[in-house]
Write a protein that holds these residues in place. Structure first.
Motif, PDB file in Angstrom:
ATOM      1  N   ALA A  52       0.799  -1.226   0.000  1.00 65.18           N
ATOM      2  CA  ALA A  52       0.000   0.000   0.000  1.00 65.18           C
ATOM      3  C   ALA A  52       0.829   1.272   0.000  1.00 65.18           C
ATOM      4  N   SER A  53       2.154   1.149   0.182  1.00 69.80           N
ATOM      5  CA  SER A  53       2.943   2.359   0.375  1.00 69.80           C
ATOM      6  C   SER A  53       3.049   3.207  -0.877  1.00 69.80           C
ATOM      7  N   SER A  54       2.813   2.625  -2.016  1.00 65.12           N
ATOM      8  CA  SER A  54       2.745   3.426  -3.231  1.00 65.12           C
ATOM      9  C   SER A  54       1.761   2.788  -4.189  1.00 65.12           C
ATOM     10  N   THR A  55       0.874   3.570  -4.702  1.00 60.85           N
ATOM     11  CA  THR A  55      -0.114   3.063  -5.667  1.00 60.85           C
ATOM     12  C   THR A  55       0.032   3.768  -6.995  1.00 60.85           C
ATOM     13  N   HIS A  56       1.194   4.387  -7.212  1.00 61.66           N
ATOM     14  CA  HIS A  56       1.358   5.229  -8.398  1.00 61.66           C
ATOM     15  C   HIS A  56       1.972   4.465  -9.556  1.00 61.66           C
ATOM     16  N   TRP A 115       7.976   6.899  -8.776  1.00 66.14           N
ATOM     17  CA  TRP A 115       7.340   6.369  -7.571  1.00 66.14           C
ATOM     18  C   TRP A 115       6.558   5.089  -7.862  1.00 66.14           C
TER      19      TRP A 115
END
Lengths: 166, 346
Positions: free
Chosen positions: B120-124, B130
């Motif tokens: 979940a720490s990055s959804t990009h 990122w």
């Protein structure tokens, strides 16, 4: 059956080889002009910019006041890409030589000597490398940027004067 | 289950191999951490160790993936195939240590479950800088886990070689995921051209080797053998086959190894029952066809391994008429010996 495995191997590499090579080339070619912070704090979920832009729409440049422990200058520049996603570039003039320096953004009106309670973790510094950090929504246009040494448990730098460029 | 577990039989060669491997891994880690600490004195030990483990595992993976096609292209690399699984398991252990330390360092200190935080720490996914590169490494690690867990010969026998090999071909997917994991991860936070250059050279090396080897194999598969009027395969002149070695022919897409032992010829499936190694690239040793990969042996006349071993491969009828070797394309258990012609398999 073995012939089938050989065919599968050929098909896999016919697909994987160009995909992997093209992806590496694209990933390397698209590296931002300054490296992005590898730490994405949970507080920023859903608020990061979709991509980095090499030409920000505007840039605000600040000096950074530094405490006795921080012996190098650090430039801080705010910017936004054409889609309005905001970021801050933090550029140390040299290696801060401090353990685990974290970068925080906070409301400039926050008072007190320590780290403000509502400060938002942006990421970590990586030696002397200039880094770009995404700024979450909800912060002032020009937030206070704080450098905090996790190892020393103290603030070692805070952003000061702002000059608008371009 | 119809197969019983037998512990790995250690011998002198395996001990030497594993000691050398352990020394190489320790040396790699030591050099990485030492040089890293000298060049970047403020980098924490945890970060150096995480990077060192990941780099060593990635280099080892490239070595593992190079051995197969190199052995196909040049017989001198065949010895490297022996104990290749030790390299694979070692690589998995290094990758697991890298993943576990990363999870602790970057995801275990917050109030979110570390694994949930990893995803979940990055959804990009639309951003290169990122991009969520850590899940790529996690999925690759899961693939490597399945492979390491099934690397023992028990699973090879239980699953059968074709299924086992198909499962282990997932290593190519893991490799692709790990290259992307690095390209979208650590390379995005550094400006040096060295990392990208090394990653690109590695990807080109592995891709090139596998494409070249695959192309050569495809050419061999397409090579059609002449047939006689009664449907048998014309293998060619017996004198063309080196004594104690084999000529490999393709029969309806599959390969058959035709061995010569003096004036006698034998034909058996080219796929070793152990790991489907190319029996036809092996030799007759002590009267047995010996696989070049791991030394599994088969009686050329019956296709059965000498007791107490129980492996067996199909054999084919073959005979020599006027110096010409003719092969019956239908697999069978025994070799026919015909009257006045030179006997086959005797």
């Amino acid at each position: 059956m073995i012939a089938a495995l050989r065919r599968r191997h050929r098909v896999m590499f016919a697909v994987l080889a160009p995909t992997v090579l093209a992806s590496v080339v694209v990933a390397v070619g698209a590296r931002p002009d300054r490296p992005a912070s590898s730490v994405t704090p949970r507080e920023l979920l859903g608020q990061l910019p979709q991509d980095l832009s090499p030409e920000p729409a505007y840039r605000l440049t600040s000096g950074l006041a530094f405490g006795a422990e921080l012996r190098v200058g650090v430039d801080v520049a705010f910017g936004a890409d054409p889609r309005g996603s905001r970021f801050v570039d933090v550029s140390p003039h040299g290696d801060p030589a401090l353990p685990d320096v974290l970068v925080y953004a906070a409301d400039p009106s926050a008072g007190g000597d320590g780290l403000p309670g509502d400060a938002v973790l942006l990421g970590t510094l990586a030696g002397a490398a200039p880094l770009r950090f995404a700024l979450p929504d909800g912060l002032p246009e020009e937030p206070l940027i704080l450098l905090y040494s996790l190892g020393d448990q103290q603030i070692v730098g805070a952003s000061l004067v702002t000059v608008r460029e371009g | 289950m119809g197969h019983t577990y037998v512990a790995v039989g250690w011998n002198r060669q395996k001990r030497i191999y594993d000691r050398t491997l352990a020394l190489a891994v320790l040396l790699s880690l030591g050099v990485f951490v030492g040089v890293g600490a000298a060049l970047f004195p403020n980098t924490t030990a945890e970060t150096l160790l995480i990077r060192g483990l990941g780099t060593t595992a990635l280099v080892l993976l490239h070595v593992v993936l190079s051995i197969g096609p190199l052995a196909r292209l040049d017989r001198r690399f065949l010895p490297l195939l022996y104990n290749r699984r030790h390299l694979g398991v070692t690589m998995f252990v290094l990758a697991l240590a890298h993943g576990a330390l990363s999870l602790i360092q970057f995801h275990a200190l917050g109030d979110m479950d570390p694994l949930a935080s990893l995803f979940a720490s990055s959804t990009h996914t639309g951003s290169v800088a990122w991009f969520p590169f850590q899940p790529l490494g996690f999925v690759a690690l899961m693939i490597l886990f399945v492979m390491a867990a099934t690397s023992h010969d028990f699973w090879l026998a239980f699953l059968t070689a074709p299924v086992w090999k198909a499962l282990h071909m997932l290593v190519y997917v893991a490799w692709a995921l790990l290259v992307l994991h690095v390209a979208l991860g650590s390379l995005q936070v550094e400006a040096s051209p060295v990392g990208p250059a090394l990653l690109l050279v590695g990807a080109l090396w592995v891709s090139g080797l596998h494409l070249i080897a695959g192309r050569r194999e495809a050419a061999d598969d397409r090579e059609a053998s002449a047939r006689t009027d009664d449907g048998r395969i014309d293998v060619g002149q017996l004198s063309e086959i080196t004594d104690g070695c084999a000529k490999i022919v393709t029969v309806e897409g599959e390969r058959v190894a035709v061995f010569r032992d003096g004036d006698s010829v034998f034909a058996l499936s080219n796929a070793c029952q152990h790991q489907n190694g190319p029996l036809g690239e092996g030799r007759l040793i002590d009267g047995c066809v010996t696989c070049p990969w791991h030394g599994y042996q088969y009686d050329p006349a019956t296709g059965r391994s000498p007791p107490p071993f129980t492996e067996a491969v199909p054999t084919f009828g073959v005979e020599v008429i006027d110096g010409n070797v003719l092969l019956d394309p239908h697999p069978r258990a025994a070799v026919v010996v015909r009257g006045e012609h030179s006997e086959a398999g005797t």
